[in-house]
Write a protein that holds these residues in place. Structure first.
Motif, short mmCIF file in Angstrom:
data_model
loop_
_atom_site.label_atom_id
_atom_site.label_comp_id
_atom_site.label_asym_id
_atom_site.label_seq_id
_atom_site.Cartn_x
_atom_site.Cartn_y
_atom_site.Cartn_z
N CYS A 147 40.33 81.99 88.82
CA CYS A 147 39.36 82.30 87.76
C CYS A 147 39.11 81.11 86.88
O CYS A 147 38.09 81.05 86.20
CB CYS A 147 39.87 83.48 86.93
N SER A 185 35.87 79.58 87.63
CA SER A 185 34.72 80.33 87.15
C SER A 185 34.39 80.00 85.71
O SER A 185 33.24 79.75 85.36
CB SER A 185 34.99 81.83 87.27
N GLY A 232 33.66 90.92 85.76
CA GLY A 232 33.51 89.52 85.36
C GLY A 232 32.77 88.71 86.41
O GLY A 232 31.84 87.95 86.08
N SER A 243 29.06 89.67 86.57
CA SER A 243 28.25 89.18 85.45
C SER A 243 27.78 87.75 85.67
O SER A 243 26.70 87.36 85.20
CB SER A 243 29.06 89.26 84.15
N LEU A 244 28.55 86.96 86.40
CA LEU A 244 28.12 85.60 86.71
C LEU A 244 27.07 85.58 87.81
O LEU A 244 26.22 84.68 87.86
CB LEU A 244 29.32 84.74 87.14
N SER A 278 31.57 87.82 80.33
CA SER A 278 32.44 87.32 81.39
C SER A 278 33.74 86.75 80.82
O SER A 278 34.81 86.93 81.40
CB SER A 278 31.73 86.24 82.22
N TYR A 287 37.45 88.06 81.66
CA TYR A 287 38.46 87.10 82.11
C TYR A 287 39.73 87.20 81.27
O TYR A 287 40.84 87.24 81.80
CB TYR A 287 37.90 85.68 82.02
N GLY A 307 30.86 82.94 90.24
CA GLY A 307 31.00 84.40 90.25
C GLY A 307 31.40 84.93 91.61
O GLY A 307 32.26 85.82 91.71
N TRP A 338 35.12 84.04 92.18
CA TRP A 338 35.99 84.93 91.38
C TRP A 338 36.02 86.33 91.99
O TRP A 338 37.10 86.92 92.17
CB TRP A 338 35.45 84.97 89.96
#
Length: 466
Positions: free
Chosen positions: A2, A5, A84, A87-88, A113, A117, A203, A206
């Motif tokens: 993560c 990201s 999360g 959302s990216l 995000s 996270y 994204g 992740w």
């Protein structure tokens, strides 16, 4: 994983809101000639969004963080990973046009995000003492706990995350070049579009890897009585219960575990210093050291790569000197304080003090080496100071102090950047936030804190019915 990201997102958000000619420019006097919504300079706007993210995380931590100890750990980790990462992916819908509003949408997605996270990290960190206790190596030796093994596990975990970040950023660099975002004559819309696809890649990274490895973790153990009780309660009731547990954790940490509480206060201070260095470093390299986009990506690669090396380097030093986690935290804090001291040299020198591009690379490497160490040893030191079976509960407090302080530095940077455009004074703030906590961590009676936790564990075991 993560870490890639969020690193990619922070760099990309900075570029999306930036307006100025030439990504590979030779001068940086015009980086912030245009302001975004509310009259903010782009750099100031980025710091404001980071601050909003931290406030959002505080609320979510209090409402959901403690639920990991009630059978929600794996489910929560999966949920935050999916939300999360998704959302990216939304950045794929951004058009190259409509630059007037896309920085607002990017800001909202960044807050969301970052919140997901931060919550995922609580559930992730709470697995560390559990995995350490249940490892075959520890069980075969008949030990209840082994903090050296926790150090090794924590180091490998952080190193794996940093190395995956390096790999992810390399892939992003390929995307940037293929999309033409690094061209010298690239327009602002074209550059923003290139960074947009880097965010989408982050994204997907992740979401894909996070969900896959989350399923590899064992399911949470919940007795039938607790399971039935949870099914009876509504979501609002569970949120209220989590909030109550969170409040009790703070009160109990202060009264029953004063050493743990003191450490968290210090952690609150020095993590703010580290997070401020990270945000300031990117903007300082871009604005004052005139580093182009390719240079910024190189910095973004050097920092996590150095952090992975720093994890193992400091672990080697710890074993060689037979040093404690406390000593390693103090060493990393004194070491990182050299960066703000170097920055302050710019007041008396026109040749050094973060005035040249090569100094930006030095900042990334030195910061990364110490970041890996401070994160790993802070986490394992905290593991020594928390009672068993309450990992998520206390790690939500741990993350609260981390994210709870992370808005302070960015807010200070925002005020400085928006009022005068001069960021060099920020080094005084960072110096105080690293040196002062180092002295107090050095004076912390960790052995007393560990004895308090052991006594609580013994009392808990004596009270269990036979």
């Amino acid at each position: 994983m993560c870490s890639f990201s969020l690193t990619s997102l922070s760099l990309s958000l900075s570029e999306i809101v930036r307006i100025g000619p030439g990504l590979n420019r030779e001068n940086c006097e015009d980086v912030e000639t245009v302001r975004v919504s509310g009259g903010f300079r782009p750099s100031s706007f980025a710091f404001v969004i980071i601050s909003f993210s931290c406030v959002s995380q505080l609320l979510v931590f209090a409402l959901y963080g403690a639920r990991g100890d009630t059978g929600y750990r794996k489910k929560g980790l999966r949920m935050t990973t999916v939300l999360g990462g998704a959302s990216l992916l939304v950045f794929a819908a951004f058009s190259e046009r409509h630059a007037g509003y896309k920085h607002v949408l990017a800001a909202i997605l960044a807050v969301f995000s970052n919140t997901m996270y931060g919550l995922s990290v609580i559930f992730y960190n709470s697995y560390l003492p559990i995995l350490a206790k249940e490892s075959e190596a520890i069980l075969s030796e008949g030990k209840e706990e082994d903090h050296d093994y926790e150090n090794e596990l924590s180091t490998k975990g952080y190193a794996a995350g940093y190395l995956s970040g390096v790999l992810g950023l390399l892939l992003s660099l390929v995307v940037l070049f293929l999309s033409g975002g690094s061209d010298e004559d690239a327009s602002d819309n074209k550059a923003s579009s290139a960074f947009r696809w880097c965010i989408v890649l982050a994204g997907a990274w992740w979401l894909g890897f996070g969900v896959y490895f989350c399923e590899k973790l064992r399911d949470d153990e919940v007795n039938e009585e607790e399971k039935q009780e949870q099914q009876k309660n509504s979501e609002l009731a569970r949120m209220k219960d989590s909030l109550g547990r969170f409040a009790r954790t703070i009160a109990e940490a202060k009264s029953k575990f004063p050493v743990t509480f003191s450490f968290l206060i210090l952690y609150f201070a020095y993590t703010d210093g580290f997070s401020t260095i990270a945000g300031l470093g990117v903007l300082y390299a871009q604005r004052d050291m005139c580093t182009g986009t390719t240079g910024l990506f190189l910095i973004a690669l050097l920092a996590p790569l150095s952090a992975a090396v720093g994890n193992f380097l400091f672990l080697f030093i710890k074993r060689k000197l037979n040093a404690s986690n406390q000593a390693m935290v103090v060493s990393a804090l004194f070491s990182i304080s050299l960066l703000p001291i170097w920055g302050l040299l710019g007041y008396v020198s026109n040749s050094i003090g973060f005035r040249n591009s090569w100094e930006a690379y030095f900042l990334a490497i030195w910061f990364g080496l110490n970041l890996g160490a401070i994160q790993s040893f802070s986490r394992t030191l905290f593991c020594e100071l928390i009672p068993p079976h309450r990992e998520s509960e206390f790690f939500s407090f741990f993350e609260l102090t981390d994210k709870g302080s992370s808005w302070v530095g960015p807010l200070v940077m925002s005020i400085m950047a928006n009022s005068s455009g001069n960021l060099r004074r920020s080094f005084w703030y960072i110096l105080c936030m690293t040196i002062i906590p180092a002295f107090f961590v050095l004076r912390l009676d960790v052995e007393k804190g560990k004895q308090m936790v052991k006594r609580t564990k013994q009392i808990s075991e004596d009270e269990e019915p036979i």
